[in-house]
Design an enzyme around this catalytic site. Structure first.
Site, PDB file in Angstrom:
ATOM      1  N   CYS A  14      -4.079   0.651  -2.500  1.00 15.73           N
ATOM      2  CA  CYS A  14      -3.999  -0.588  -1.728  1.00 15.73           C
ATOM      3  C   CYS A  14      -2.881  -1.486  -2.278  1.00 15.73           C
ATOM      4  O   CYS A  14      -2.490  -1.376  -3.452  1.00 15.73           O
ATOM      5  CB  CYS A  14      -5.316  -1.352  -1.806  1.00 15.73           C
ATOM      6  N   CYS A  54     -10.860  -3.602  -4.029  1.00 15.33           N
ATOM      7  CA  CYS A  54      -9.813  -4.522  -4.496  1.00 15.33           C
ATOM      8  C   CYS A  54     -10.391  -5.874  -4.893  1.00 15.33           C
ATOM      9  O   CYS A  54      -9.852  -6.533  -5.789  1.00 15.33           O
ATOM     10  CB  CYS A  54      -8.714  -4.661  -3.450  1.00 15.33           C
ATOM     11  N   GLU A  89      -3.071  -4.584  -3.056  1.00 17.65           N
ATOM     12  CA  GLU A  89      -3.545  -5.434  -4.162  1.00 17.65           C
ATOM     13  C   GLU A  89      -3.463  -4.682  -5.482  1.00 17.65           C
ATOM     14  O   GLU A  89      -3.109  -5.256  -6.518  1.00 17.65           O
ATOM     15  CB  GLU A  89      -4.984  -5.883  -3.901  1.00 17.65           C
ATOM     16  N   CYS A 137     -10.199  -5.109   0.458  1.00 16.15           N
ATOM     17  CA  CYS A 137     -11.350  -4.213   0.545  1.00 16.15           C
ATOM     18  C   CYS A 137     -12.277  -4.468  -0.645  1.00 16.15           C
ATOM     19  O   CYS A 137     -11.917  -5.169  -1.601  1.00 16.15           O
ATOM     20  CB  CYS A 137     -10.893  -2.753   0.566  1.00 16.15           C
ATOM     21  N   ASN A 162       0.836  -1.203   0.000  1.00 15.05           N
ATOM     22  CA  ASN A 162       0.000   0.000   0.000  1.00 15.05           C
ATOM     23  C   ASN A 162       0.871   1.253   0.000  1.00 15.05           C
ATOM     24  O   ASN A 162       1.979   1.278   0.563  1.00 15.05           O
ATOM     25  CB  ASN A 162      -1.028  -0.003   1.142  1.00 15.05           C
ATOM     26  N   ILE A 163       0.359   2.264  -0.651  1.00  9.01           N
ATOM     27  CA  ILE A 163       1.067   3.553  -0.794  1.00  9.01           C
ATOM     28  C   ILE A 163       0.061   4.647  -0.499  1.00  9.01           C
ATOM     29  O   ILE A 163      -0.830   4.915  -1.316  1.00  9.01           O
ATOM     30  CB  ILE A 163       1.623   3.722  -2.224  1.00  9.01           C
ATOM     31  N   GLU A 164       0.165   5.231   0.688  1.00  9.44           N
ATOM     32  CA  GLU A 164      -0.816   6.239   1.103  1.00  9.44           C
ATOM     33  C   GLU A 164      -0.426   7.624   0.592  1.00  9.44           C
ATOM     34  O   GLU A 164       0.650   7.814   0.009  1.00  9.44           O
ATOM     35  CB  GLU A 164      -0.972   6.191   2.623  1.00  9.44           C
TER      36      GLU A 164
END
Ligand code: THU
Length: 136
Positions: A57, A93, A59, A90, A46-48
């Site tokens: 996310c 995803c 995935e 989620c 994940n990369i916020e």
């Protein structure tokens, strides 16, 4: 639970990339590893983003790696995250996976301090809409 050799490799790939996750806002690092139709494993984390909705996310990152690397289909996907509860994809995803997978593939969701949960995509996303609805 003992893992199959494939699941062990997927678990290790997901965990290796989870360590690289960029999740300063949630502190919830997630890794995902895809076994693709070309036999290769593609992984993502994940990369916020400070503008929260722009985060990715794990995935989605793994799917991007698969497509960029030449894989076409997801044959198995393993998701890892913190805690004891299985880290299930989620809703968004699940739909992303649906684009590139048959309904009977298995999705392994694993909070690494607990036990993995294995469910088919069809179980996680019942009565789903997919590319074949738009086939001409
Ligand atoms: N997250 C994923 O990357 N995959 C999941 O399956 C569940 C949630 C991420 C999104 C966000 O960066 C953080 O976990 C907390 O929701």
């Amino acid at each position: 639970m003992s893992k199959t050799p494939t699941d062990q490799a997927l678990f290790e790939a997901a965990e290796a990339i989870r360590a690289k996750a960029y999740a300063p806002y949630s502190g919830f690092n997630v890794g995902a590893a895809i076994l693709a139709d070309d036999g290769k494993i593609y992984a993502g984390c994940n990369i916020e983003n400070a503008a929260y909705p722009q985060g990715n996310c794990a995935e989605a990152s793994a799917i991007a790696a698969m497509i960029a690397g030449g894989g076409k289909r997801i044959t198995r996907i393993y998701v890892t995250g913190p805690g004891t509860a299985p880290v299930t994809p989620c809703g968004g995803c699940r739909q992303r996976i649906r684009e590139f997978a048959d309904l009977d593939i298995e999705v392994i969701s694993h909070g690494v301090d607990g036990e993995p949960l294995i469910r088919t995509l069809d179980f996680l996303l019942p009565y789903s809409f997919g590319p074949e609805y738009l086939a001409k």
